[in-house]
Design a protein around this motif. Structure first.
Motif, PDB file in Angstrom:
ATOM      1  N   LEU A  69      40.312  33.887  25.984  1.00 17.84           N
ATOM      2  CA  LEU A  69      41.725  34.259  26.021  1.00 17.84           C
ATOM      3  C   LEU A  69      41.879  35.596  26.732  1.00 17.84           C
ATOM      4  O   LEU A  69      42.525  35.687  27.773  1.00 17.84           O
ATOM      5  CB  LEU A  69      42.326  34.295  24.617  1.00 17.84           C
ATOM      6  CG  LEU A  69      42.338  32.964  23.851  1.00 17.84           C
ATOM      7  CD1 LEU A  69      42.984  33.135  22.488  1.00 17.84           C
ATOM      8  CD2 LEU A  69      43.046  31.881  24.638  1.00 17.84           C
ATOM      9  N   ASP A  70      41.309  36.671  26.201  1.00 14.79           N
ATOM     10  CA  ASP A  70      41.324  37.982  26.833  1.00 14.79           C
ATOM     11  C   ASP A  70      39.910  38.336  27.264  1.00 14.79           C
ATOM     12  O   ASP A  70      38.927  37.864  26.680  1.00 14.79           O
ATOM     13  CB  ASP A  70      41.845  39.047  25.857  1.00 14.79           C
ATOM     14  CG  ASP A  70      43.302  38.819  25.505  1.00 14.79           C
ATOM     15  OD1 ASP A  70      44.054  38.411  26.402  1.00 14.79           O
ATOM     16  OD2 ASP A  70      43.675  39.029  24.335  1.00 14.79           O
ATOM     17  N   PRO A  71      39.782  39.207  28.275  1.00 17.00           N
ATOM     18  CA  PRO A  71      38.438  39.603  28.700  1.00 17.00           C
ATOM     19  C   PRO A  71      37.723  40.415  27.622  1.00 17.00           C
ATOM     20  O   PRO A  71      38.243  41.407  27.123  1.00 17.00           O
ATOM     21  CB  PRO A  71      38.706  40.462  29.947  1.00 17.00           C
ATOM     22  CG  PRO A  71      40.080  40.099  30.397  1.00 17.00           C
ATOM     23  CD  PRO A  71      40.831  39.736  29.164  1.00 17.00           C
ATOM     24  N   PHE A  72      36.537  39.958  27.243  1.00 16.44           N
ATOM     25  CA  PHE A  72      35.680  40.733  26.349  1.00 16.44           C
ATOM     26  C   PHE A  72      34.799  41.677  27.155  1.00 16.44           C
ATOM     27  O   PHE A  72      34.450  42.755  26.685  1.00 16.44           O
ATOM     28  CB  PHE A  72      34.802  39.800  25.508  1.00 16.44           C
ATOM     29  CG  PHE A  72      35.483  39.281  24.276  1.00 16.44           C
ATOM     30  CD1 PHE A  72      35.038  39.638  23.016  1.00 16.44           C
ATOM     31  CD2 PHE A  72      36.591  38.442  24.372  1.00 16.44           C
ATOM     32  CE1 PHE A  72      35.673  39.175  21.872  1.00 16.44           C
ATOM     33  CE2 PHE A  72      37.228  37.966  23.237  1.00 16.44           C
ATOM     34  CZ  PHE A  72      36.771  38.333  21.979  1.00 16.44           C
ATOM     35  N   ILE A  73      34.441  41.244  28.355  1.00 14.05           N
ATOM     36  CA  ILE A  73      33.604  42.052  29.245  1.00 14.05           C
ATOM     37  C   ILE A  73      34.190  41.976  30.648  1.00 14.05           C
ATOM     38  O   ILE A  73      34.510  40.895  31.143  1.00 14.05           O
ATOM     39  CB  ILE A  73      32.146  41.553  29.244  1.00 14.05           C
ATOM     40  CG1 ILE A  73      31.501  41.765  27.869  1.00 14.05           C
ATOM     41  CG2 ILE A  73      31.323  42.262  30.319  1.00 14.05           C
ATOM     42  CD1 ILE A  73      30.116  41.171  27.750  1.00 14.05           C
ATOM     43  N   ARG A  74      34.352  43.129  31.270  1.00 11.59           N
ATOM     44  CA  ARG A  74      34.747  43.199  32.682  1.00 11.59           C
ATOM     45  C   ARG A  74      33.783  44.147  33.375  1.00 11.59           C
ATOM     46  O   ARG A  74      33.686  45.318  33.016  1.00 11.59           O
ATOM     47  CB  ARG A  74      36.184  43.684  32.838  1.00 11.59           C
ATOM     48  CG  ARG A  74      36.635  43.737  34.304  1.00 11.59           C
ATOM     49  CD  ARG A  74      38.035  44.286  34.457  1.00 11.59           C
ATOM     50  NE  ARG A  74      39.042  43.335  33.991  1.00 11.59           N
ATOM     51  CZ  ARG A  74      39.872  43.574  32.993  1.00 11.59           C
ATOM     52  NH1 ARG A  74      39.796  44.723  32.322  1.00 11.59           N
ATOM     53  NH2 ARG A  74      40.768  42.675  32.634  1.00 11.59           N
ATOM     54  N   THR A  75      33.075  43.639  34.370  1.00 15.52           N
ATOM     55  CA  THR A  75      32.043  44.435  35.023  1.00 15.52           C
ATOM     56  C   THR A  75      32.050  44.163  36.524  1.00 15.52           C
ATOM     57  O   THR A  75      32.570  43.129  36.979  1.00 15.52           O
ATOM     58  CB  THR A  75      30.651  44.115  34.433  1.00 15.52           C
ATOM     59  OG1 THR A  75      29.670  44.923  35.062  1.00 15.52           O
ATOM     60  CG2 THR A  75      30.291  42.657  34.633  1.00 15.52           C
ATOM     61  N   SER A  76      31.516  45.096  37.281  1.00 14.30           N
ATOM     62  CA  SER A  76      31.437  44.918  38.732  1.00 14.30           C
ATOM     63  C   SER A  76      30.396  43.860  39.078  1.00 14.30           C
ATOM     64  O   SER A  76      29.434  43.643  38.334  1.00 14.30           O
ATOM     65  CB  SER A  76      31.088  46.246  39.410  1.00 14.30           C
ATOM     66  OG  SER A  76      29.820  46.699  38.978  1.00 14.30           O
ATOM     67  N   LEU A  77      30.600  43.232  40.220  1.00 17.10           N
ATOM     68  CA  LEU A  77      29.695  42.188  40.702  1.00 17.10           C
ATOM     69  C   LEU A  77      29.199  42.609  42.084  1.00 17.10           C
ATOM     70  O   LEU A  77      29.740  42.180  43.117  1.00 17.10           O
ATOM     71  CB  LEU A  77      30.438  40.851  40.756  1.00 17.10           C
ATOM     72  CG  LEU A  77      29.614  39.561  40.784  1.00 17.10           C
ATOM     73  CD1 LEU A  77      28.698  39.469  39.580  1.00 17.10           C
ATOM     74  CD2 LEU A  77      30.523  38.342  40.833  1.00 17.10           C
ATOM     75  N   PRO A  78      28.185  43.469  42.132  1.00 17.28           N
ATOM     76  CA  PRO A  78      27.759  44.033  43.416  1.00 17.28           C
ATOM     77  C   PRO A  78      26.902  43.061  44.220  1.00 17.28           C
ATOM     78  O   PRO A  78      26.289  42.141  43.661  1.00 17.28           O
ATOM     79  CB  PRO A  78      26.939  45.257  42.989  1.00 17.28           C
ATOM     80  CG  PRO A  78      26.378  44.865  41.652  1.00 17.28           C
ATOM     81  CD  PRO A  78      27.419  43.996  40.998  1.00 17.28           C
TER      82      PRO A  78
ATOM     83  N   PHE B 241      33.090  32.448  32.392  1.00 21.20           N
ATOM     84  CA  PHE B 241      32.767  33.359  33.486  1.00 21.20           C
ATOM     85  C   PHE B 241      33.908  33.234  34.510  1.00 21.20           C
ATOM     86  O   PHE B 241      34.105  32.158  35.088  1.00 21.20           O
ATOM     87  CB  PHE B 241      31.444  32.983  34.163  1.00 21.20           C
ATOM     88  CG  PHE B 241      30.237  33.112  33.276  1.00 21.20           C
ATOM     89  CD1 PHE B 241      29.668  34.342  33.036  1.00 21.20           C
ATOM     90  CD2 PHE B 241      29.664  31.986  32.690  1.00 21.20           C
ATOM     91  CE1 PHE B 241      28.540  34.468  32.236  1.00 21.20           C
ATOM     92  CE2 PHE B 241      28.530  32.095  31.898  1.00 21.20           C
ATOM     93  CZ  PHE B 241      27.971  33.343  31.657  1.00 21.20           C
ATOM     94  N   VAL B 242      34.638  34.303  34.757  1.00 20.53           N
ATOM     95  CA  VAL B 242      35.802  34.245  35.647  1.00 20.53           C
ATOM     96  C   VAL B 242      35.617  35.222  36.803  1.00 20.53           C
ATOM     97  O   VAL B 242      35.373  36.423  36.588  1.00 20.53           O
ATOM     98  CB  VAL B 242      37.100  34.582  34.887  1.00 20.53           C
ATOM     99  CG1 VAL B 242      38.291  34.597  35.852  1.00 20.53           C
ATOM    100  CG2 VAL B 242      37.337  33.566  33.771  1.00 20.53           C
ATOM    101  N   VAL B 243      35.727  34.705  38.022  1.00 28.19           N
ATOM    102  CA  VAL B 243      35.786  35.519  39.235  1.00 28.19           C
ATOM    103  C   VAL B 243      37.158  35.282  39.851  1.00 28.19           C
ATOM    104  O   VAL B 243      37.499  34.141  40.203  1.00 28.19           O
ATOM    105  CB  VAL B 243      34.671  35.146  40.230  1.00 28.19           C
ATOM    106  CG1 VAL B 243      34.829  35.945  41.516  1.00 28.19           C
ATOM    107  CG2 VAL B 243      33.302  35.387  39.620  1.00 28.19           C
ATOM    108  N   ASP B 244      37.944  36.331  39.961  1.00 26.70           N
ATOM    109  CA  ASP B 244      39.309  36.222  40.484  1.00 26.70           C
ATOM    110  C   ASP B 244      39.536  37.373  41.462  1.00 26.70           C
ATOM    111  O   ASP B 244      39.834  38.503  41.061  1.00 26.70           O
ATOM    112  CB  ASP B 244      40.318  36.274  39.340  1.00 26.70           C
ATOM    113  CG  ASP B 244      41.736  35.937  39.804  1.00 26.70           C
ATOM    114  OD1 ASP B 244      41.889  35.595  40.988  1.00 26.70           O
ATOM    115  OD2 ASP B 244      42.665  36.036  38.992  1.00 26.70           O
TER     116      ASP B 244
END
Length: 432
Positions: free
Chosen positions: A326-335, A359-362
């Motif tokens: 539902l809401d992001p639990f983790i948001r991290t960079s994808l280098p 796993f969401v990439v937007d």
């Protein structure tokens, strides 16, 4: 009639543009709706499209003709459509604002030259009535993501469109800072239009950067449409016209850049595949456990219009991954990963919360195609035998439990031993 010097300058500019071969990522068929009487006026523009890598297959159609149709059996017949008949009252039964929206939903790209007079096509763009005058416009470098190289000043004659807050809009050519437009149609002069708008508190008045002369729009499915305030910007006359510094105008180069962006030659990305697994593993898991160390990777390609193929692309520096429920639990960079072209990877610890995660990439940036990916995985608690046997943080509880047990044992022993002694004493006193 134009001088020989102008024709030579035009030939050199066209030749330099034709050297940059390009192909579209979505197809090479193009339908051009143009009045046969005016077709020769845009010969430079058509040559720039037609001769890129031998490239596009142009099909011309009169506005009054009934065929070829743009959509047949609910499927588009062309990968791209150019509506270059702004003065036509009717473009045919199959070309309406509704059919253009239908084309976009089926990933067909469209270039629309808006007429200066009211028409059904204006319902697609927020057009403003202003006198149509011929003015030179300086094109700033990096002023729009759709423009990938330096362009000389462009001659423009037409009408502007007001820019709203829609994030899908891509301004390609903005109006000069000193320009303005008003909703009020005033025949006595522009000053009266400004005064009338001021009396209404500025309502219906737009100026400077809030106006766009050439505006792109990219749908959520990647299809692109470009609204041009005046078809003359594509004409041979303005392509041959010199600027104030006696240089060749940038109209030819600008027209090619507009077509390249609209036809999805430039700024086109895609996600090839995604991978996820535990650290020090290679096979993906069907489910993960709380606090597992997870690795997520995605592979991204960019369309190379010169070679006509997809190539790995590692140029994204602000790509992010979200692990959501539902809401992001983790948001991290994808280098990007060094030594692995097109690969972006990161690792993180799964949250201490069980449920169905994604796993969401937007990735959305103006002018670029959107990147969207969603992979669903469950996160479960550890099994009954998956918990650690002893917890270091629980030693106070262990000590309390052991000390209580020992104290109870000692107390029971002393109590029972004391009771035995009392019985012996009582028996001895009776015997005496």
């Amino acid at each position: 009639m134009f001088s020989i010097r102008r024709w030579c300058l035009l030939a050199l500019s066209v030749a330099s543009l034709l050297c940059a071969d390009a192909k579209s990522s979505t197809g090479d068929s193009v339908l051009v709706v143009v009045d046969p009487k005016n077709q020769d006026q845009y010969s430079t523009f058509f040559e720039l499209i037609l001769y890129t890598d031998g490239g596009y297959v142009l099909t011309f159609r009169s506005p009054k003709a009934e065929g070829p149709v743009v959509i047949e059996d609910d499927a588009p017949n062309f990968a791209h459509v150019i509506l270059l008949a702004p003065e036509a009252r009717n473009l045919g039964k199959d070309i309406t604002p509704q059919s253009i929206v239908q084309l976009l939903s089926r990933k067909t790209n469209v270039i629309v030259a808006l007429p200066t007079k009211q028409s059904p096509l204006h319902s697609l763009a927020a057009r403003r009535d202003t006198p149509s005058t011929l003015i030179p416009i300086k094109v700033e470098d990096h002023s729009s993501p759709a423009l990938t190289k330096h362009i000389e000043p462009v001659w423009f004659s037409g009408i502007p469109a007001s820019l709203g807050s829609n994030p899908l809009l891509v301004p390609i050519l903005r109006a000069p800072s000193e320009s303005f437009a008003s909703e009020t149609t005033v025949t006595s002069g522009s000053a009266d239009a400004v005064a009338d708008s001021v009396e209404r508190g500025g309502e219906g008045l737009w100026a400077g950067s809030s106006l766009s002369l050439v505006t792109g729009f990219q749908a959520t499915n990647g299809a692109r449409i470009t609204f041009v305030g005046g078809a003359e910007i594509f004409s041979d006359e303005l392509a041959q016209k010199e600027t104030e510094r006696h240089r060749q105008s940038g109209n030819a180069a600008f027209s090619r850049e507009v077509a390249a962006w609209t036809f999805q030659e430039n700024l086109v990305l895609r996600i090839d595949k995604v991978e996820h697994h535990l650290v020090n593993a290679t096979e993906p898991n069907e489910q993960y456990t709380n606090n597992d160390q997870v690795v997520f990777s995605t592979y991204i390609s960019k369309w190379n219009p010169t070679k006509g193929k997809w190539e790995p692309y590692s140029g994204l520096k602000d790509l992010q991954l979200e692990f959501t429920m539902l809401d992001p639990f983790i948001r991290t960079s994808l280098p990007p990963v060094r030594g692995a072209p097109g690969k972006y990877s990161t690792s993180f610890r799964a949250p201490d919360r069980h449920g169905v995660f994604k796993f969401v990439v937007d990735y959305k940036r103006k002018g670029w195609t959107s990147l969207e990916s969603s992979t669903t995985v469950p996160v479960v608690p550890p099994r009954h035998d998956g918990y650690p046997r002893f917890l270091s943080a629980a030693w106070p509880y262990y000590t309390g439990a052991i000390s209580t047990s020992v104290a109870f044992f000692l107390f029971s022993t002393i109590w029972l031993a004391g009771e035995v002694n009392e019985r012996k004493r009582s028996k001895g006193s009776k015997a005496e």
